[in-house]
Design a protein around this motif. Sequence first.
Motif, PDB file in Angstrom:
ATOM      1  N   GLU A  47       9.067  -9.923 -30.675  1.00 28.32           N
ATOM      2  CA  GLU A  47       8.641 -10.285 -32.027  1.00 28.32           C
ATOM      3  C   GLU A  47       9.626 -11.255 -32.678  1.00 28.32           C
ATOM      4  O   GLU A  47       9.245 -12.042 -33.541  1.00 28.32           O
ATOM      5  CB  GLU A  47       8.489  -9.025 -32.881  1.00 28.32           C
ATOM      6  CG  GLU A  47       7.123  -8.331 -32.783  1.00 28.32           C
ATOM      7  CD  GLU A  47       6.914  -7.496 -31.531  1.00 28.32           C
ATOM      8  OE1 GLU A  47       7.872  -7.324 -30.747  1.00 28.32           O
ATOM      9  OE2 GLU A  47       5.779  -7.010 -31.330  1.00 28.32           O
ATOM     10  N   SER A  60       3.065  -9.946 -34.057  1.00 32.56           N
ATOM     11  CA  SER A  60       3.348  -9.214 -32.816  1.00 32.56           C
ATOM     12  C   SER A  60       4.012 -10.155 -31.827  1.00 32.56           C
ATOM     13  O   SER A  60       4.007 -11.376 -32.010  1.00 32.56           O
ATOM     14  CB  SER A  60       2.044  -8.742 -32.165  1.00 32.56           C
ATOM     15  OG  SER A  60       1.522  -7.625 -32.801  1.00 32.56           O
ATOM     16  N   GLY A 109      -1.942 -10.277 -34.172  1.00 31.80           N
ATOM     17  CA  GLY A 109      -1.642  -9.502 -32.973  1.00 31.80           C
ATOM     18  C   GLY A 109      -1.254 -10.386 -31.796  1.00 31.80           C
ATOM     19  O   GLY A 109      -1.207 -11.620 -31.897  1.00 31.80           O
ATOM     20  N   SER A 127       3.194  -2.929 -34.827  1.00 29.66           N
ATOM     21  CA  SER A 127       3.144  -4.050 -35.774  1.00 29.66           C
ATOM     22  C   SER A 127       2.098  -3.844 -36.868  1.00 29.66           C
ATOM     23  O   SER A 127       2.273  -4.335 -37.986  1.00 29.66           O
ATOM     24  CB  SER A 127       2.828  -5.354 -35.045  1.00 29.66           C
ATOM     25  OG  SER A 127       3.901  -5.697 -34.222  1.00 29.66           O
TER      26      SER A 127
END
Length: 419
Positions: free
Chosen positions: A74, A41, A9, A153
């Motif tokens: 990303e 992410s 993340g 994501s």
Amino acid sequence: MARIVMKFGGTSMAGSERIRRVAGIVKRQQEAGHEVAVVVSAMAGETDRLVNFCREANALYDPAEYDVVVASGEQVTSGLLALTLQAMGCKARSWLGWQVPIHTDDAHASARIEDIDADALLASMAAGEIAVIPGFQGVSPQGRVTTLGRGGSDTSAVAVAAAVKADRCDIYTDVDGVYTTDPRIVAKARKLPLVTYEEMLELASVGSKVLQTRSVSLAMKEKVRVQVLSSFIDESAPAADTIPGTLIVSDEELEGSDMERQLITGIAADKNEAKITLTGIADRPGAVASIFGPLADSNINVDMIIQNISHDSGKTDVTFTVPKADLPRAQAMIEELKSTIDFEGLIADSNVAKISVVGVGMRSHAGVAATMFKTLADRGINIIAISTSEIKVSVLIDTDETELAVRVLHTVYGLDAAA
Ligand code: ASP
Ligand code: MG
């Protein structure tokens, strides 16, 4: 050998040093003998920053161009992670959404994944190359860049795991698993080794924001085993293969495990709802439909509903909850329909919290709701509204009593960790 999809993340990807830490974790996973794909992410805060640029450029932005802008966060982290892995001596390459390709529909800014062509990914992974895939993005039937909606994501990772038939999808985040309740509220909260898809769905939808809800539905549908675990670990941390985090599994896998099941798995608090009461509504067929029809038409999600029994006057009261963010819109709309709906007064209150007890164990046990109501009553906590599902009981209470309610319920259902 297993095939593992790892997802990191935004907080885990925020800056070169953290990306190096992530690369170390990925490298160790590959060195354990597995085929590895990584979904990342954007750096924490980056997507918000990009969304703002779109607003500044054009308040009425074209969602297709918005996707071009926000998908870039990303793209950056996937390239950086591939570079960092290469610097550590690993074979790695990035695969943008359109390169995989990850096919979505054309609902820009909230696209749904339709199909992932996994052949190229599988060949690359089998050759010992680490596949690094930007989360959140895909490609539309028209060949344009799409994004999946905020928090998407997680869904990308689960979809990739399903497409490559991964043995596990490890979601690395800033918490080390799913807890019986928010550890910031209850110090005695425990980390759950296992939780079922359905429980996770209920917990996610009532405010425990560890995973995007859509990713959990997808994992359930595709039977992807998902582990939630921390990326803030050092080299002495237990290997991901020993399941140090929380594993999300099917009911069957849970039953097959020798885990001793608690009646209740977790308690969630959600302060994102507001309550509306309409007083003096005519008690006749169609009255409630005249309220909820228009709300549904404008996409306002109604959650809990109670209708009182009719007074002698042939009038009744109806109370329901809507997301706090939609309260002004809901209120304005109902006032506008005052003569059609035919009510006397509207009372809005955003000082409410929804407390939910969740657990598959309640399917086969009576008395869960009774215990909840009595426990709250003993503490003088008033229940404003109630709703239930097969594995959940929720009550609406005053916000000020949230912490107390969660704590006493955590204790009464035996969830407190041993001191
Ligand atoms: N970066 C995107 C967001 O913040 C997607 C994600 O991180 O899951 O919503
Ligand atoms: Mg997230």
